[in-house]
Design a protein around this motif. Sequence first.
Motif, PDB file in Angstrom:
ATOM      1  N   ALA A  19       0.825  -1.206   0.000  1.00 13.14           N
ATOM      2  CA  ALA A  19       0.000   0.000   0.000  1.00 13.14           C
ATOM      3  C   ALA A  19       0.855   1.251   0.000  1.00 13.14           C
ATOM      4  N   ARG A  22       2.108   1.791  -3.506  1.00  9.73           N
ATOM      5  CA  ARG A  22       1.011   2.276  -4.350  1.00  9.73           C
ATOM      6  C   ARG A  22       0.759   3.761  -4.124  1.00  9.73           C
ATOM      7  N   VAL A  90      -8.804  10.780  -5.371  1.00  8.70           N
ATOM      8  CA  VAL A  90      -8.697  10.021  -4.122  1.00  8.70           C
ATOM      9  C   VAL A  90      -8.442  10.967  -2.948  1.00  8.70           C
ATOM     10  N   THR A  94     -10.920  11.441   0.270  1.00  7.64           N
ATOM     11  CA  THR A  94     -10.469  11.156   1.636  1.00  7.64           C
ATOM     12  C   THR A  94     -10.604  12.396   2.524  1.00  7.64           C
ATOM     13  N   ALA A 108     -12.326   2.787   3.147  1.00  9.51           N
ATOM     14  CA  ALA A 108     -11.726   1.795   2.243  1.00  9.51           C
ATOM     15  C   ALA A 108     -12.684   0.639   2.014  1.00  9.51           C
ATOM     16  N   VAL A 111     -15.508   1.789  -0.260  1.00 13.85           N
ATOM     17  CA  VAL A 111     -15.047   1.886  -1.649  1.00 13.85           C
ATOM     18  C   VAL A 111     -14.971   0.500  -2.286  1.00 13.85           C
ATOM     19  N   LYS A 112     -14.410  -0.415  -1.536  1.00 11.85           N
ATOM     20  CA  LYS A 112     -14.239  -1.765  -2.060  1.00 11.85           C
ATOM     21  C   LYS A 112     -15.577  -2.426  -2.371  1.00 11.85           C
ATOM     22  N   PHE A 115     -17.336  -0.900  -5.346  1.00 18.33           N
ATOM     23  CA  PHE A 115     -16.660  -1.245  -6.593  1.00 18.33           C
ATOM     24  C   PHE A 115     -17.150  -2.580  -7.140  1.00 18.33           C
TER      25      PHE A 115
ATOM     26  N   ASP B 105      -9.541  -4.203  -4.777  1.00 19.50           N
ATOM     27  CA  ASP B 105      -8.552  -4.248  -3.699  1.00 19.50           C
ATOM     28  C   ASP B 105      -7.502  -3.154  -3.851  1.00 19.50           C
ATOM     29  N   LEU B 107      -7.742  -0.265  -5.423  1.00 18.13           N
ATOM     30  CA  LEU B 107      -8.292   1.068  -5.140  1.00 18.13           C
ATOM     31  C   LEU B 107      -8.548   1.257  -3.652  1.00 18.13           C
ATOM     32  N   ALA B 108      -9.113   0.242  -3.013  1.00 12.43           N
ATOM     33  CA  ALA B 108      -9.400   0.349  -1.586  1.00 12.43           C
ATOM     34  C   ALA B 108      -8.111   0.574  -0.801  1.00 12.43           C
ATOM     35  N   SER B 109      -7.091  -0.147  -1.182  1.00 10.45           N
ATOM     36  CA  SER B 109      -5.804   0.002  -0.511  1.00 10.45           C
ATOM     37  C   SER B 109      -5.237   1.403  -0.712  1.00 10.45           C
ATOM     38  N   LEU B 110      -5.395   1.901  -1.941  1.00  6.57           N
ATOM     39  CA  LEU B 110      -4.894   3.245  -2.255  1.00  6.57           C
ATOM     40  C   LEU B 110      -5.630   4.297  -1.435  1.00  6.57           C
ATOM     41  N   VAL B 111      -6.933   4.149  -1.338  1.00  6.07           N
ATOM     42  CA  VAL B 111      -7.749   5.089  -0.562  1.00  6.07           C
ATOM     43  C   VAL B 111      -7.330   5.067   0.906  1.00  6.07           C
TER      44      VAL B 111
END
Lengths: 116, 116
Positions: A19, A22, A90, A94, A108, A111-112, A115, B105, B107-111
């Motif tokens: 993470a 990323r 993003v 946030t 998170a 969002v997941k 999605f 996953d 995107l969620a991790s990035l957020v």
Amino acid sequence: MLIRVDPASDVPIFAQVAASVRADAAAGRLRPGDRLPSAREVAGSLEVNLHTVLRAYQELRDEGLVDMRRGRGAVVTDAVAPLAQLHDDVVALTERARALGLSPDTLASLVKETFR
Amino acid sequence: MLIRVDPASDVPIFAQVAASVRADAAAGRLRPGDRLPSAREVAGSLEVNLHTVLRAYQELRDEGLVDMRRGRGAVVTDAVAPLAQLHDDVVALTERARALGLSPDTLASLVKETFR
DNA sequence: ACAACTGTTATAGAAATACTAGAACAGTTC
DNA sequence: GAACTGTTCTAGTATTTCTATAACAGTTGT
């Protein structure tokens, strides 16, 4: 290139390492062609096992964000472009979530699930 | 009120249950005062253990999204309002991410990492 | 060619987490 | 009071995470 990890978090260390990379890529701090620090180097400075870091790197490779070869290391690919494109959105989301009192985990997760 | 779970996912079942409820709340399908189906009922239909569902409900309670009392069940609170306010933004972001080929996953991790 | 660096693979074990199971308890509702 | 709710307790199994050690094989720079 700094990789941050919170030992007190309930999120697995390998996931935190991935993470962190990323987030750096999304923020433009990592560009295509850049090399990640070697897994042994990261393991040493974070005081975790080599395999823990490698698992994170392999996750990034599975996402296409880095190329990995022995001897050469992990190199950032062009696939970081989408992350960079989303970065501003993003950050905006946030900040709104923080203002509303939501936790990182809650957002998170939301969002997941949205999605899917 | 439908709670969805993917048994093949690597995400813990209790986390999926909680995420499913959050998504419903954000989408306006759950409003303050609504009662969640009883934990025993959900456990039965999902074919998982009672305690697994209760752990999800307790997570939601810890976030303030539901009130829980024995005999009465789990009732949605006013705290779902922030989720509903963010809903359109979250949908917009996830659609953009999907168009760019990102996984849920990722995107969620990035957020989550951007939020910290 | 050689040394020093990379990731890769293999095996093993310890520790923590997730899930299940059954039972009893204590409020709420009708 | 019957039937429902979440709460608490104990216990065990399965899976995941992390560590540890070692050897292997490709790359880079001298």
